[in-house]
Design an enzyme around this catalytic site. Structure first.
Site, mmCIF file in Angstrom:
data_model
loop_
_atom_site.group_PDB
_atom_site.id
_atom_site.type_symbol
_atom_site.label_atom_id
_atom_site.label_comp_id
_atom_site.label_asym_id
_atom_site.label_seq_id
_atom_site.Cartn_x
_atom_site.Cartn_y
_atom_site.Cartn_z
ATOM 1 N N ASP A 93 -9.078 -74.331 -25.410
ATOM 2 C CA ASP A 93 -9.025 -73.434 -26.568
ATOM 3 C C ASP A 93 -10.298 -73.467 -27.408
ATOM 4 O O ASP A 93 -10.773 -74.533 -27.813
ATOM 5 C CB ASP A 93 -7.821 -73.770 -27.458
ATOM 6 C CG ASP A 93 -6.518 -73.299 -26.815
ATOM 7 O OD1 ASP A 93 -6.547 -72.301 -26.078
ATOM 8 O OD2 ASP A 93 -5.486 -73.957 -27.063
ATOM 9 N N HIS A 136 -5.926 -75.467 -19.803
ATOM 10 C CA HIS A 136 -4.564 -74.995 -19.556
ATOM 11 C C HIS A 136 -4.591 -73.536 -19.127
ATOM 12 O O HIS A 136 -5.603 -72.845 -19.307
ATOM 13 C CB HIS A 136 -3.660 -75.208 -20.780
ATOM 14 C CG HIS A 136 -4.174 -74.548 -22.013
ATOM 15 N ND1 HIS A 136 -5.217 -75.054 -22.759
ATOM 16 C CD2 HIS A 136 -3.791 -73.403 -22.641
ATOM 17 C CE1 HIS A 136 -5.448 -74.263 -23.784
ATOM 18 N NE2 HIS A 136 -4.609 -73.250 -23.741
HETATM 19 C C1 OGA Z 1 -2.561 -71.052 -26.079
HETATM 20 C C2 OGA Z 1 -2.318 -70.635 -24.700
HETATM 21 C C3 OGA Z 1 -0.561 -70.693 -23.112
HETATM 22 C C4 OGA Z 1 0.821 -70.185 -22.936
HETATM 23 O O1 OGA Z 1 -1.615 -71.014 -26.878
HETATM 24 O O2 OGA Z 1 -3.700 -71.449 -26.376
HETATM 25 O O3 OGA Z 1 -3.241 -70.566 -23.928
HETATM 26 O O4 OGA Z 1 1.436 -70.605 -21.942
HETATM 27 N N1 OGA Z 1 -1.046 -70.423 -24.386
HETATM 28 O O5 OGA Z 1 1.286 -69.369 -23.731
HETATM 29 MN MN MN Z 2 -5.049 -71.453 -24.865
#
Ligand code: OGA
Ligand code: MN
Length: 288
Positions: free
Chosen positions: A110, A263
């Site tokens: 992020d 992620h």
């Molecule tokens: C975030 C993101 C992932 C999701 O909130 O930074 O990447 O699964 N979310 O919603």
């Molecule tokens: Mn994210």
């Protein structure tokens, strides 16, 4: 009730993620409980808490224990009652998404495109689809450790350019329902340069700090060299043994360390089903 309870941990994969039980995050945590959670956060990079019922203010209070919060570039997706809470949502009102739709459907860390990228993100699931919509996490500390010594030496002095608009160029331009990035918002996020290998300020571990979402190129290499090397590092970090995949239930609160992980939101669910999350962002430092 929190006073008596003991924080318990269960590892969720070989190198990233732990489930924390024995605490309710809506109440006041004792210092001992917070310290145990904080240690677990540094040790496991991703923490999962189940069955948490939290009002926006309670989510903010818990998040603030880790440090000051920051607000997202896309101000229109802030929670109407609490601007520190950001909405990740596919819910539409009058045809318009109420939160960031299709957020993070590509591997990223992020706000790596900021001079001081977000330290940690906290995501609380309110509504989840019946099937799909998982979030995957990969350990960039483990990914760094498994590089060869010559590769570690080669990467050690290098920096890379991170740019929010990269995600729009490579990903959002292909999806129909994400509103375009305004010129005003673009101006708020000029490209920044970060070391490719950063040192985690709390654990001292070295971490590979480039990601497919926001890293445009490696400074000093030719375009072809940079593309090939980034693609190699990106493929390396996506190996299954570095990954924990979280299947959401409503009430889950998951927090992750953006200094040590990437992620990705898996885009496999029915968009007619509601996926609605509250999120906070804990401010971070300049990578070194
Ligand atoms: C975030 C993101 C992932 C999701 O909130 O930074 O990447 O699964 N979310 O919603
Ligand atoms: Mn994210």
């Amino acid at each position: 009730m929190n006073d008596q309870s003991e924080v318990r941990l269960r590892r969720l994969s070989g190198c990233v993620g732990a489930e924390v039980s024995g605490v309710s995050l809506s109440g006041d945590l004792t210092n001992a409980q917070f310290d145990a959670i904080h240690r677990a956060f540094n040790d496991h990079s991703v923490l999962v808490f189940r069955n948490q019922q939290l009002e926006p203010d309670e989510l903010v209070s818990f998040s603030r224990r880790f440090g000051p919060l920051e607000q997202h570039v896309l101000k229109q997706f802030a929670h109407p009652e609490n601007p520190d809470v950001f909405l990740i949502s596919n819910v539409k009102e009058k045809g318009k998404p109420v939160g960031a739709i299709r957020a993070g459907q590509y591997w990223h860390s992020d706000c790596s495109y900021m001079a001081r990228p977000t330290m940690a993100s906290v995501l609380h699931a309110l509504e989840v689809p019946h099937t799909g919509g998982d979030t995957m996490f990969t350990s960039m500390a483990a990914a760094y450790d498994e590089l060869s010594e010559p590769m570690k030496v080669f990467l050690s002095g290098l920096t890379a350019v991170h740019d929010y608009t990269n995600a729009w160029d490579v990903f959002f331009s292909r999806v129909a329902d994400r509103p375009p990035l305004s010129d005003e918002d673009r101006a708020k996020v000029p490209p920044v340069e970060h070391p490719i290998v950063r040192t985690h300020p709390e654990t001292g571990r070295k971490v590979l700090f480039v990601n497919p979402g926001f890293t445009r190129h490696i400074v000093g290499l030719t375009e072809a060299e940079s593309r090939a090397l980034l693609d190699l590092l990106f493929a390396h970090a996506q190996q299954p043994h570095f990954i924990y995949r979280h299947t959401w239930a409503s009430g889950d609160l998951v927090m992750w360390d953006n200094r040590a992980t990437w992620h990705l939101a898996v885009a496999d669910y029915n968009m007619e089903e509601r996926r609605h999350f509250h999120r906070t962002s804990i401010a971070g430092d300049a990578p070194y």
